[in-house]
Design a protein around this motif. Sequence first.
Motif, PDB file in Angstrom:
ATOM      1  N   ARG A  52       0.817  -1.214   0.000  1.00  0.00           N
ATOM      2  CA  ARG A  52       0.000   0.000   0.000  1.00  0.00           C
ATOM      3  C   ARG A  52       0.857   1.275   0.000  1.00  0.00           C
ATOM      4  NH1 ARG A  52      -4.737   2.736  -0.953  1.00  0.00           N
ATOM      5  NH2 ARG A  52      -5.116   4.273   0.674  1.00  0.00           N
ATOM      6  N   ARG A  53       1.976   1.235   0.717  1.00  0.00           N
ATOM      7  CA  ARG A  53       2.876   2.384   0.870  1.00  0.00           C
ATOM      8  C   ARG A  53       2.092   3.636   1.304  1.00  0.00           C
ATOM      9  NH1 ARG A  53       7.665   0.711  -1.235  1.00  0.00           N
ATOM     10  NH2 ARG A  53       8.588   2.783  -1.131  1.00  0.00           N
ATOM     11  N   PRO A  54       1.459   3.578   2.484  1.00  0.00           N
ATOM     12  CA  PRO A  54       0.658   4.723   2.948  1.00  0.00           C
ATOM     13  C   PRO A  54       1.509   5.921   3.341  1.00  0.00           C
ATOM     14  CG  PRO A  54       0.804   3.066   4.664  1.00  0.00           C
ATOM     15  CD  PRO A  54       1.441   2.466   3.447  1.00  0.00           C
ATOM     16  N   ASP A  55       0.887   7.095   3.266  1.00  0.00           N
ATOM     17  CA  ASP A  55       1.554   8.313   3.735  1.00  0.00           C
ATOM     18  C   ASP A  55       1.520   8.410   5.254  1.00  0.00           C
ATOM     19  OD1 ASP A  55       2.217   9.736   1.192  1.00  0.00           O
ATOM     20  OD2 ASP A  55       0.057   9.513   0.897  1.00  0.00           O
ATOM     21  N   ILE A  56       0.551   7.756   5.870  1.00  0.00           N
ATOM     22  CA  ILE A  56       0.447   7.737   7.336  1.00  0.00           C
ATOM     23  C   ILE A  56      -0.438   6.565   7.747  1.00  0.00           C
ATOM     24  CG2 ILE A  56      -1.598   9.216   7.575  1.00  0.00           C
ATOM     25  CD1 ILE A  56       0.006  10.656   9.898  1.00  0.00           C
ATOM     26  N   VAL A  57      -0.175   6.035   8.929  1.00  0.00           N
ATOM     27  CA  VAL A  57      -0.981   4.950   9.500  1.00  0.00           C
ATOM     28  C   VAL A  57      -1.723   5.484  10.718  1.00  0.00           C
ATOM     29  CG1 VAL A  57      -0.908   2.723  10.696  1.00  0.00           C
ATOM     30  CG2 VAL A  57       0.468   3.068   8.641  1.00  0.00           C
ATOM     31  N   LEU A  94      -3.895  18.808   7.266  1.00  0.00           N
ATOM     32  CA  LEU A  94      -2.894  19.876   7.318  1.00  0.00           C
ATOM     33  C   LEU A  94      -1.490  19.311   7.535  1.00  0.00           C
ATOM     34  CD1 LEU A  94      -4.789  22.522   9.493  1.00  0.00           C
ATOM     35  CD2 LEU A  94      -4.206  22.738   7.063  1.00  0.00           C
ATOM     36  N   TRP A  95      -1.391  18.325   8.432  1.00  0.00           N
ATOM     37  CA  TRP A  95      -0.083  17.719   8.721  1.00  0.00           C
ATOM     38  C   TRP A  95       0.462  17.026   7.479  1.00  0.00           C
ATOM     39  CZ3 TRP A  95       2.470  13.137   8.542  1.00  0.00           C
ATOM     40  CH2 TRP A  95       3.650  13.032   9.286  1.00  0.00           C
ATOM     41  N   LEU A  96      -0.383  16.324   6.749  1.00  0.00           N
ATOM     42  CA  LEU A  96       0.070  15.619   5.547  1.00  0.00           C
ATOM     43  C   LEU A  96       0.580  16.587   4.484  1.00  0.00           C
ATOM     44  CD1 LEU A  96      -2.730  12.908   5.395  1.00  0.00           C
ATOM     45  CD2 LEU A  96      -0.280  12.444   5.602  1.00  0.00           C
ATOM     46  N   VAL A  97      -0.119  17.701   4.330  1.00  0.00           N
ATOM     47  CA  VAL A  97       0.329  18.725   3.364  1.00  0.00           C
ATOM     48  C   VAL A  97       1.695  19.263   3.776  1.00  0.00           C
ATOM     49  CG1 VAL A  97      -0.124  21.032   2.463  1.00  0.00           C
ATOM     50  CG2 VAL A  97      -1.993  19.364   2.620  1.00  0.00           C
ATOM     51  N   GLU A  98       1.821  19.619   5.064  1.00  0.00           N
ATOM     52  CA  GLU A  98       3.086  20.171   5.563  1.00  0.00           C
ATOM     53  C   GLU A  98       4.213  19.151   5.446  1.00  0.00           C
ATOM     54  OE1 GLU A  98       2.080  21.260   9.506  1.00  0.00           O
ATOM     55  OE2 GLU A  98       0.853  22.984   8.905  1.00  0.00           O
ATOM     56  N   HIS A  99       3.888  17.895   5.753  1.00  0.00           N
ATOM     57  CA  HIS A  99       4.896  16.842   5.706  1.00  0.00           C
ATOM     58  C   HIS A  99       5.381  16.619   4.283  1.00  0.00           C
ATOM     59  CE1 HIS A  99       7.020  13.356   7.259  1.00  0.00           C
ATOM     60  NE2 HIS A  99       6.550  12.619   6.258  1.00  0.00           N
ATOM     61  N   SER A 115       6.282  16.741  22.011  1.00  0.00           N
ATOM     62  CA  SER A 115       6.236  18.150  21.614  1.00  0.00           C
ATOM     63  C   SER A 115       4.793  18.619  21.424  1.00  0.00           C
ATOM     64  CB  SER A 115       7.015  18.343  20.322  1.00  0.00           C
ATOM     65  OG  SER A 115       6.870  19.656  19.836  1.00  0.00           O
ATOM     66  N   ILE A 116       4.478  19.819  21.901  1.00  0.00           N
ATOM     67  CA  ILE A 116       3.128  20.362  21.820  1.00  0.00           C
ATOM     68  C   ILE A 116       2.648  20.480  20.377  1.00  0.00           C
ATOM     69  CG2 ILE A 116       3.911  22.758  21.825  1.00  0.00           C
ATOM     70  CD1 ILE A 116       0.699  21.401  23.489  1.00  0.00           C
ATOM     71  N   ASP A 117       3.582  20.676  19.432  1.00  0.00           N
ATOM     72  CA  ASP A 117       3.153  20.851  18.040  1.00  0.00           C
ATOM     73  C   ASP A 117       2.760  19.532  17.378  1.00  0.00           C
ATOM     74  OD1 ASP A 117       5.624  19.690  17.699  1.00  0.00           O
ATOM     75  OD2 ASP A 117       6.485  21.331  16.543  1.00  0.00           O
ATOM     76  N   LYS A 118       2.926  18.420  18.104  1.00  0.00           N
ATOM     77  CA  LYS A 118       2.486  17.113  17.606  1.00  0.00           C
ATOM     78  C   LYS A 118       1.137  16.694  18.211  1.00  0.00           C
ATOM     79  CE  LYS A 118       7.075  15.112  16.794  1.00  0.00           C
ATOM     80  NZ  LYS A 118       7.950  13.951  17.090  1.00  0.00           N
ATOM     81  N   ILE A 119       0.557  17.575  19.041  1.00  0.00           N
ATOM     82  CA  ILE A 119      -0.632  17.213  19.821  1.00  0.00           C
ATOM     83  C   ILE A 119      -1.810  18.090  19.432  1.00  0.00           C
ATOM     84  CG2 ILE A 119      -1.595  17.059  22.155  1.00  0.00           C
ATOM     85  CD1 ILE A 119       1.278  16.732  23.194  1.00  0.00           C
ATOM     86  N   GLU A 120      -2.983  17.470  19.302  1.00  0.00           N
ATOM     87  CA  GLU A 120      -4.231  18.200  19.055  1.00  0.00           C
ATOM     88  C   GLU A 120      -5.319  17.602  19.939  1.00  0.00           C
ATOM     89  OE1 GLU A 120      -6.651  21.054  16.890  1.00  0.00           O
ATOM     90  OE2 GLU A 120      -4.507  20.672  16.643  1.00  0.00           O
ATOM     91  N   VAL A 121      -5.830  18.379  20.896  1.00  0.00           N
ATOM     92  CA  VAL A 121      -6.948  17.918  21.735  1.00  0.00           C
ATOM     93  C   VAL A 121      -8.222  17.965  20.900  1.00  0.00           C
ATOM     94  CG1 VAL A 121      -8.287  18.332  23.827  1.00  0.00           C
ATOM     95  CG2 VAL A 121      -5.817  18.741  23.835  1.00  0.00           C
ATOM     96  N   THR A 122      -8.914  16.833  20.800  1.00  0.00           N
ATOM     97  CA  THR A 122     -10.038  16.739  19.863  1.00  0.00           C
ATOM     98  C   THR A 122     -11.365  16.332  20.485  1.00  0.00           C
ATOM     99  OG1 THR A 122      -9.502  14.425  19.385  1.00  0.00           O
ATOM    100  CG2 THR A 122      -8.494  16.108  17.973  1.00  0.00           C
ATOM    101  N   GLY A 123     -11.353  15.860  21.746  1.00  0.00           N
ATOM    102  CA  GLY A 123     -12.516  15.117  22.223  1.00  0.00           C
ATOM    103  C   GLY A 123     -12.366  13.683  21.752  1.00  0.00           C
ATOM    104  N   ASN A 124     -13.272  12.825  22.171  1.00  0.00           N
ATOM    105  CA  ASN A 124     -13.160  11.413  21.809  1.00  0.00           C
ATOM    106  C   ASN A 124     -14.199  11.034  20.763  1.00  0.00           C
ATOM    107  OD1 ASN A 124     -12.849   8.548  21.754  1.00  0.00           O
ATOM    108  ND2 ASN A 124     -12.008   8.644  23.819  1.00  0.00           N
ATOM    109  N   THR A 125     -13.750  10.298  19.760  1.00  0.00           N
ATOM    110  CA  THR A 125     -14.646   9.876  18.685  1.00  0.00           C
ATOM    111  C   THR A 125     -15.747   8.948  19.170  1.00  0.00           C
ATOM    112  OG1 THR A 125     -13.119   8.075  18.137  1.00  0.00           O
ATOM    113  CG2 THR A 125     -12.882  10.142  16.897  1.00  0.00           C
TER     114      THR A 125
END
Length: 384
Positions: A87-92, A372-377, A164-174
């Motif tokens: 598959r070679r995914p961009d992210i898992v 957004l992270w995928l675009v930046e990455h 690192s704080i820039d790797k974290i996003e508080v979202t609530g729980n799905t």
Amino acid sequence: MSFKVTMVFGTRPEAIKMAPLARVLRQRDDIDLHICSTGQHREMLQQVLDSFELEVDEDLDVMTQGQTLNGLSEQLMNKLDASYARRRPDIVLVHGDTTTSFIAALTAFHLQIPIAHVEAGLRTGDLKAPWPEEANRSLTAVIADLHFPPTKKSRDNLLHENISIDKIEVTGNTVIDALLWMRQHLHDTDWHPAADSPLAVLDSDKRMVLITGHRRENFGKGFERICLALAELAEAYPDVQFVYPVHLNPQVQNAVYGLLAGRPNIHLIAPQDYQHFVWLMDRAYLILTDSGGIQEEAPALGKPLLVLRKVTERPSVLEGGTVLLVGTLQHRIVEETRRLLDDPEHYADMSRVHSPFGDGHASERIAERLSLWLVEHRQGGAAE
């Protein structure tokens, strides 16, 4: 611009919590989602997928009779290694604290594939409680590139571990996304169990206590004490219905059916699909569980909850006064259940809606940050 995202899950709780996120991601033009099931809880998993009108793209079929955690890990790593290579995914994307989640993340790490961790940052501080979940989620955090904690407390746990704080996003729980969507769907359609369902025999005029249990740390003496408490309560309250969807694990089945079968007001039933289970939670007078997800769901529905564990990785639920840790001691389970059944004032105090885990829009927040992270990455990789 489209990104290949692989979502891995294998158990029923994982599927429930990932399903609303999968639905959101599949509506986006910039995400090419591939759902990979490890088949860890195949029958229960399919029930969830059907409820949310989802299909998996790949079934790894890793489970075998009497499989150990190490045997499962070996199977998972071998099959996920091949899947990722194809598959070679961009992210898992992984979820929570199962063996599936950690091994899926570790396999991606070995292949230098980025990892996003949904429901990140939950901690008890004790690697043996719950076991092996506390280790799974802690180890996943070490190698993840994106962390989606449900609460600020979960975020703080990650920060204390030097994430690192820039790797974290508080979202609530799905899980709240899933719960509120399903409850509204049931109400809108005036849904009821079919006439041949074991739930059809329940008397709506009688109080109902809902029970679930499956934690490995409760195997053996823990489940025996829980069952003896339920037997004592059923005898003391013949007009109360005790409904127990029994997990398929043989150690759970043997204990529960061995000690509780044949009692007229204890209904031992098969594990229910998600819509049936939400219907049960919505109608329960109170709930007893050792589950993690139900600790979030019950307060959001205003249902008093007794947690059959010594510790919880969700301390936020205790602050609202609607959830109580009771462990697995027989006398404590009986005492706290009797208090809720006998004391209307105490029951009223514990039956308020308290939902520290979100507003039902966690999936949208995760999808937006992920995109957004995928675009930046990708842009960062191109610049290098």
